[in-house]
Design a protein around this motif. Structure first.
Motif, PDB file in Angstrom:
ATOM      1  N   ASP A 332       0.858  -1.186   0.000  1.00 26.33           N
ATOM      2  CA  ASP A 332       0.000   0.000   0.000  1.00 26.33           C
ATOM      3  C   ASP A 332       0.899   1.241   0.000  1.00 26.33           C
ATOM      4  O   ASP A 332       1.668   1.467   0.934  1.00 26.33           O
ATOM      5  CB  ASP A 332      -0.902  -0.019   1.234  1.00 26.33           C
ATOM      6  N   ARG A 333       0.803   2.051  -1.057  1.00 29.60           N
ATOM      7  CA  ARG A 333       1.681   3.210  -1.198  1.00 29.60           C
ATOM      8  C   ARG A 333       1.530   4.187  -0.029  1.00 29.60           C
ATOM      9  O   ARG A 333       2.517   4.749   0.462  1.00 29.60           O
ATOM     10  CB  ARG A 333       1.389   3.931  -2.521  1.00 29.60           C
ATOM     11  N   GLU A 334       0.312   4.409   0.435  1.00 31.86           N
ATOM     12  CA  GLU A 334       0.091   5.341   1.537  1.00 31.86           C
ATOM     13  C   GLU A 334       0.734   4.836   2.826  1.00 31.86           C
ATOM     14  O   GLU A 334       1.292   5.612   3.609  1.00 31.86           O
ATOM     15  CB  GLU A 334      -1.405   5.575   1.750  1.00 31.86           C
ATOM     16  N   VAL A 335       0.663   3.526   3.039  1.00 28.25           N
ATOM     17  CA  VAL A 335       1.281   2.937   4.228  1.00 28.25           C
ATOM     18  C   VAL A 335       2.804   3.127   4.180  1.00 28.25           C
ATOM     19  O   VAL A 335       3.439   3.511   5.174  1.00 28.25           O
ATOM     20  CB  VAL A 335       0.924   1.435   4.346  1.00 28.25           C
ATOM     21  N   ILE A 336       3.402   2.864   3.007  1.00 31.32           N
ATOM     22  CA  ILE A 336       4.853   3.010   2.867  1.00 31.32           C
ATOM     23  C   ILE A 336       5.261   4.466   3.042  1.00 31.32           C
ATOM     24  O   ILE A 336       6.257   4.780   3.711  1.00 31.32           O
ATOM     25  CB  ILE A 336       5.327   2.479   1.497  1.00 31.32           C
ATOM     26  N   THR A 337       4.486   5.375   2.456  1.00 31.57           N
ATOM     27  CA  THR A 337       4.801   6.802   2.559  1.00 31.57           C
ATOM     28  C   THR A 337       4.765   7.256   4.010  1.00 31.57           C
ATOM     29  O   THR A 337       5.651   8.000   4.466  1.00 31.57           O
ATOM     30  CB  THR A 337       3.809   7.626   1.725  1.00 31.57           C
ATOM     31  N   ALA A 338       3.754   6.819   4.757  1.00 31.66           N
ATOM     32  CA  ALA A 338       3.664   7.187   6.177  1.00 31.66           C
ATOM     33  C   ALA A 338       4.823   6.600   6.976  1.00 31.66           C
ATOM     34  O   ALA A 338       5.378   7.245   7.872  1.00 31.66           O
ATOM     35  CB  ALA A 338       2.332   6.707   6.747  1.00 31.66           C
ATOM     36  N   TRP A 339       5.214   5.374   6.616  1.00 32.02           N
ATOM     37  CA  TRP A 339       6.307   4.720   7.328  1.00 32.02           C
ATOM     38  C   TRP A 339       7.626   5.437   7.102  1.00 32.02           C
ATOM     39  O   TRP A 339       8.350   5.741   8.064  1.00 32.02           O
ATOM     40  CB  TRP A 339       6.397   3.258   6.881  1.00 32.02           C
ATOM     41  N   VAL A 340       7.952   5.738   5.840  1.00 31.81           N
ATOM     42  CA  VAL A 340       9.237   6.393   5.572  1.00 31.81           C
ATOM     43  C   VAL A 340       9.272   7.798   6.182  1.00 31.81           C
ATOM     44  O   VAL A 340      10.328   8.278   6.590  1.00 31.81           O
ATOM     45  CB  VAL A 340       9.571   6.442   4.063  1.00 31.81           C
ATOM     46  N   ALA A 341       8.098   8.442   6.249  1.00 32.63           N
ATOM     47  CA  ALA A 341       8.044   9.770   6.867  1.00 32.63           C
ATOM     48  C   ALA A 341       8.327   9.702   8.360  1.00 32.63           C
ATOM     49  O   ALA A 341       8.798  10.681   8.956  1.00 32.63           O
ATOM     50  CB  ALA A 341       6.670  10.400   6.625  1.00 32.63           C
ATOM     51  N   SER A 342       8.069   8.541   8.972  1.00 35.09           N
ATOM     52  CA  SER A 342       8.297   8.386  10.415  1.00 35.09           C
ATOM     53  C   SER A 342       9.750   8.098  10.755  1.00 35.09           C
ATOM     54  O   SER A 342      10.156   8.210  11.909  1.00 35.09           O
ATOM     55  CB  SER A 342       7.424   7.248  10.964  1.00 35.09           C
ATOM     56  N   CYS A 368      14.019  -9.004   0.516  1.00 38.70           N
ATOM     57  CA  CYS A 368      14.277  -7.708   1.144  1.00 38.70           C
ATOM     58  C   CYS A 368      13.068  -6.781   1.013  1.00 38.70           C
ATOM     59  O   CYS A 368      12.657  -6.140   1.986  1.00 38.70           O
ATOM     60  CB  CYS A 368      15.508  -7.058   0.510  1.00 38.70           C
ATOM     61  N   LEU A 369      12.482  -6.730  -0.188  1.00 34.74           N
ATOM     62  CA  LEU A 369      11.313  -5.866  -0.405  1.00 34.74           C
ATOM     63  C   LEU A 369      10.150  -6.298   0.465  1.00 34.74           C
ATOM     64  O   LEU A 369       9.422  -5.458   1.025  1.00 34.74           O
ATOM     65  CB  LEU A 369      10.923  -5.893  -1.883  1.00 34.74           C
ATOM     66  N   ARG A 370       9.950  -7.600   0.595  1.00 30.76           N
ATOM     67  CA  ARG A 370       8.855  -8.092   1.437  1.00 30.76           C
ATOM     68  C   ARG A 370       9.103  -7.785   2.914  1.00 30.76           C
ATOM     69  O   ARG A 370       8.173  -7.454   3.658  1.00 30.76           O
ATOM     70  CB  ARG A 370       8.681  -9.596   1.210  1.00 30.76           C
ATOM     71  N   GLN A 371      10.359  -7.860   3.340  1.00 34.08           N
ATOM     72  CA  GLN A 371      10.687  -7.529   4.727  1.00 34.08           C
ATOM     73  C   GLN A 371      10.400  -6.052   5.016  1.00 34.08           C
ATOM     74  O   GLN A 371       9.830  -5.706   6.060  1.00 34.08           O
ATOM     75  CB  GLN A 371      12.154  -7.844   5.005  1.00 34.08           C
ATOM     76  N   LEU A 372      10.801  -5.188   4.084  1.00 30.74           N
ATOM     77  CA  LEU A 372      10.556  -3.757   4.273  1.00 30.74           C
ATOM     78  C   LEU A 372       9.059  -3.461   4.283  1.00 30.74           C
ATOM     79  O   LEU A 372       8.585  -2.641   5.081  1.00 30.74           O
ATOM     80  CB  LEU A 372      11.258  -2.957   3.176  1.00 30.74           C
ATOM     81  N   SER A 373       8.320  -4.130   3.393  1.00 30.44           N
ATOM     82  CA  SER A 373       6.865  -3.956   3.377  1.00 30.44           C
ATOM     83  C   SER A 373       6.254  -4.393   4.697  1.00 30.44           C
ATOM     84  O   SER A 373       5.364  -3.729   5.245  1.00 30.44           O
ATOM     85  CB  SER A 373       6.259  -4.751   2.216  1.00 30.44           C
ATOM     86  N   ALA A 374       6.750  -5.517   5.236  1.00 35.51           N
ATOM     87  CA  ALA A 374       6.232  -6.001   6.522  1.00 35.51           C
ATOM     88  C   ALA A 374       6.536  -5.010   7.642  1.00 35.51           C
ATOM     89  O   ALA A 374       5.694  -4.777   8.525  1.00 35.51           O
ATOM     90  CB  ALA A 374       6.844  -7.366   6.835  1.00 35.51           C
ATOM     91  N   HIS A 377       4.018  -2.124   7.352  1.00 36.51           N
ATOM     92  CA  HIS A 377       2.674  -2.474   7.813  1.00 36.51           C
ATOM     93  C   HIS A 377       2.647  -2.705   9.321  1.00 36.51           C
ATOM     94  O   HIS A 377       1.634  -2.421   9.983  1.00 36.51           O
ATOM     95  CB  HIS A 377       2.165  -3.701   7.054  1.00 36.51           C
ATOM     96  N   ALA A 378       3.766  -3.200   9.878  1.00 35.46           N
ATOM     97  CA  ALA A 378       3.832  -3.336  11.332  1.00 35.46           C
ATOM     98  C   ALA A 378       3.796  -1.965  12.002  1.00 35.46           C
ATOM     99  O   ALA A 378       3.134  -1.778  13.036  1.00 35.46           O
ATOM    100  CB  ALA A 378       5.114  -4.081  11.729  1.00 35.46           C
ATOM    101  N   TYR A 379       4.471  -0.992  11.398  1.00 31.14           N
ATOM    102  CA  TYR A 379       4.409   0.376  11.912  1.00 31.14           C
ATOM    103  C   TYR A 379       2.981   0.909  11.840  1.00 31.14           C
ATOM    104  O   TYR A 379       2.479   1.504  12.792  1.00 31.14           O
ATOM    105  CB  TYR A 379       5.348   1.282  11.108  1.00 31.14           C
ATOM    106  N   ILE A 383      -0.149   2.398  14.927  1.00 31.87           N
ATOM    107  CA  ILE A 383      -0.727   3.745  14.986  1.00 31.87           C
ATOM    108  C   ILE A 383      -2.189   3.641  15.409  1.00 31.87           C
ATOM    109  O   ILE A 383      -2.967   2.929  14.782  1.00 31.87           O
ATOM    110  CB  ILE A 383      -0.632   4.453  13.612  1.00 31.87           C
ATOM    111  N   PRO A 384      -2.600   4.333  16.479  1.00 30.40           N
ATOM    112  CA  PRO A 384      -4.004   4.283  16.895  1.00 30.40           C
ATOM    113  C   PRO A 384      -4.913   4.772  15.777  1.00 30.40           C
ATOM    114  O   PRO A 384      -4.617   5.757  15.084  1.00 30.40           O
ATOM    115  CB  PRO A 384      -4.053   5.232  18.095  1.00 30.40           C
ATOM    116  N   GLU A 385      -5.970   4.059  15.560  1.00 29.29           N
ATOM    117  CA  GLU A 385      -6.910   4.438  14.507  1.00 29.29           C
ATOM    118  C   GLU A 385      -7.640   5.707  14.902  1.00 29.29           C
ATOM    119  O   GLU A 385      -8.148   5.844  16.020  1.00 29.29           O
ATOM    120  CB  GLU A 385      -7.925   3.314  14.286  1.00 29.29           C
ATOM    121  N   ARG A 386      -7.667   6.649  14.000  1.00 32.64           N
ATOM    122  CA  ARG A 386      -8.334   7.907  14.283  1.00 32.64           C
ATOM    123  C   ARG A 386      -9.850   7.714  14.341  1.00 32.64           C
ATOM    124  O   ARG A 386     -10.422   6.999  13.521  1.00 32.64           O
ATOM    125  CB  ARG A 386      -8.009   8.945  13.197  1.00 32.64           C
ATOM    126  N   PRO A 387     -10.483   8.330  15.330  1.00 37.34           N
ATOM    127  CA  PRO A 387     -11.961   8.195  15.399  1.00 37.34           C
ATOM    128  C   PRO A 387     -12.614   8.813  14.178  1.00 37.34           C
ATOM    129  O   PRO A 387     -12.187   9.862  13.690  1.00 37.34           O
ATOM    130  CB  PRO A 387     -12.308   8.962  16.679  1.00 37.34           C
TER     131      PRO A 387
END
Length: 391
Positions: A332-342, A368-374, A377-379, A383-387
């Motif tokens: 998921d591109r949005e998930v990866i983008t949020a992760w790298v931003a963190s 390696c790519l699958r490990q980074l993706s994991a 997604h673990a990150y 993250i608490p889900e926003r209400p």
């Protein structure tokens, strides 16, 4: 900012003057790194695809000129590094004489860069210099200077003191540093057997690595009807005046800054390299009532290292979401983008390096790519889900 609690006890009061000079060099290199970052991040190469039979070529059509301030700032930084050496030597001679130097004596104080032992002996024996006890043949300070000379190493032409002398002689007498945009590497995001590139990726490029860039150069060729995502690395380089060898500007500056700060200056003052180097990152835009105290909170990471890391992190933050979102991983591109931003600069650059290290091994690359993706997604799962807003 990283800090050091060590006060550099080995640095005597009569040599504290070198601290602001080294801090000034650090600020100059930081300025250079920002200019290089902006220049390369904006994409200095204009490219076009051309067809030839069943092949598609990627050609350079234009190379953006390097900002004119950059070679002048490089020359300024190198000149200040040489000044740090000269000032240290001058202060040490005066300290040992226990008196100010006369005008004639002062004019003979300089840091030589001799390629032969006989030339250094001649330097010691010249004019007023031979009458100064600290510079007499066999004297402690004279022997320290001797130990720093280029002739002490087999690679005389690449000795840092020889490099510094050649660069600054060029800047003082002929022209600012000679700089150019060169090709550092071309590499695909995924390997393809029918792709050819002008210069494969090399993880630790040495001086002389790279290729010149000019309109008409072909950077890559591949099958006409196959799309292959490519990464192109332009590098801003400076030329060594005496050998004509090109080297990445920030690496050249970092190499020379490190040698002056951690080797040459400590040896001139104490005779040995010290375990605690002078911290480079001190704010000299403000006055410091106590320089020795200010050193305790000075940053210990040199500007060249900070700049290179920042550029690596910028590339990684831009490219990782696209790489991991592509098949077969399809993250998921949005998930990866949020992760790298963190991630901080060091962490995101390390993640990108992990990919580069296994790029030529398809199985290891996929793992390696699958490990980074994991990891991403673990990150995301932490993250608490926003209400959701009430309807």
């Amino acid at each position: 900012m990283s800090t050091s609690a060590a006060p550099c006890d080995w640095l005597p009061d009569h040599q504290l003057h070198v601290v602001p000079t080294l801090a000034h060099v650090d600020q100059l290199i930081a300025h250079i790194s920002r200019i290089v970052h902006d220049y390369t991040d904006q994409g200095p190469l204009t490219l076009a695809e051309t067809e030839q039979g069943d092949r598609m070529h990627l050609k350079v059509t234009a190379v953006a000129p390097i900002p004119e301030v950059l070679p002048r700032l490089v020359a300024d930084a190198l000149t200040q590094l040489r000044a740090a050496l000269e000032h240290t030597l001058y202060a040490e001679v005066e300290h040992r004489l226990k008196r100010p130097l006369t005008g004639q004596e002062a004019r003979c104080i300089e840091m030589p860069a001799c390629s032969e032992s006989a030339r250094f002996d001649a330097w010691l024996a010249h004019g007023q210099r031979r009458r100064l006890a600290p510079l007499a043949a066999g004297a402690e300070l004279a022997e320290r200077i001797r130990g720093l000379q280029p002739f002490q190493r087999r690679d005389v032409e690449d000795h840092p003191l020889r490099l510094l002398a050649e660069h600054t002689n060029l800047a003082k007498h002929r022209t600012p540093a000679v700089a150019a945009t060169r090709l550092g590497a071309v590499y695909p995001d995924h390997q393809h057997p029918d792709l050819t590139v002008a210069l494969p990726l090399e993880h630790n490029p040495q001086p002389g690595h790279g290729l010149p860039l000019q309109p008409g150069d072909i950077l890559a060729s591949g099958p006409r009807y196959t799309r292959i995502a490519l990464s192109i690395v332009p590098t801003v380089c400076v030329q060594r005046p005496h050998t004509q060898v090109w080297h990445i500007a920030l690496k050249e500056l970092g190499y020379l800054e490190d040698w002056v700060r951690t080797t040459a200056i400590p040896i001139l003052i104490t005779g040995t390299r010290q375990g605690t180097a002078i911290p480079p990152q001190l704010d000299i835009t403000i006055g410091h009532p106590d320089l020795r105290q200010a050193l305790q909170s000075a940053g210990t990471t040199p500007a060249a290292d900070r700049g290179i890391l920042s550029m690596q992190a910028t590339i990684a933050r831009r490219d990782l979401p696209e790489i991991l979102a592509m098949p077969p991983v399809g993250a998921d591109r949005e998930v990866i983008t949020a992760w790298v931003a963190s991630l901080d600069d060091a962490s995101v650059a390390t993640a990108f390096t992990r990919i580069a290290e296994v790029r030529t091994n398809p199985t290891a690359l996929l793992d390696c790519l699958r490990q980074l993706s994991a990891e991403a997604h673990a990150y995301q799962s932490r993250i608490p889900e926003r209400p959701r807003p009430a309807r």
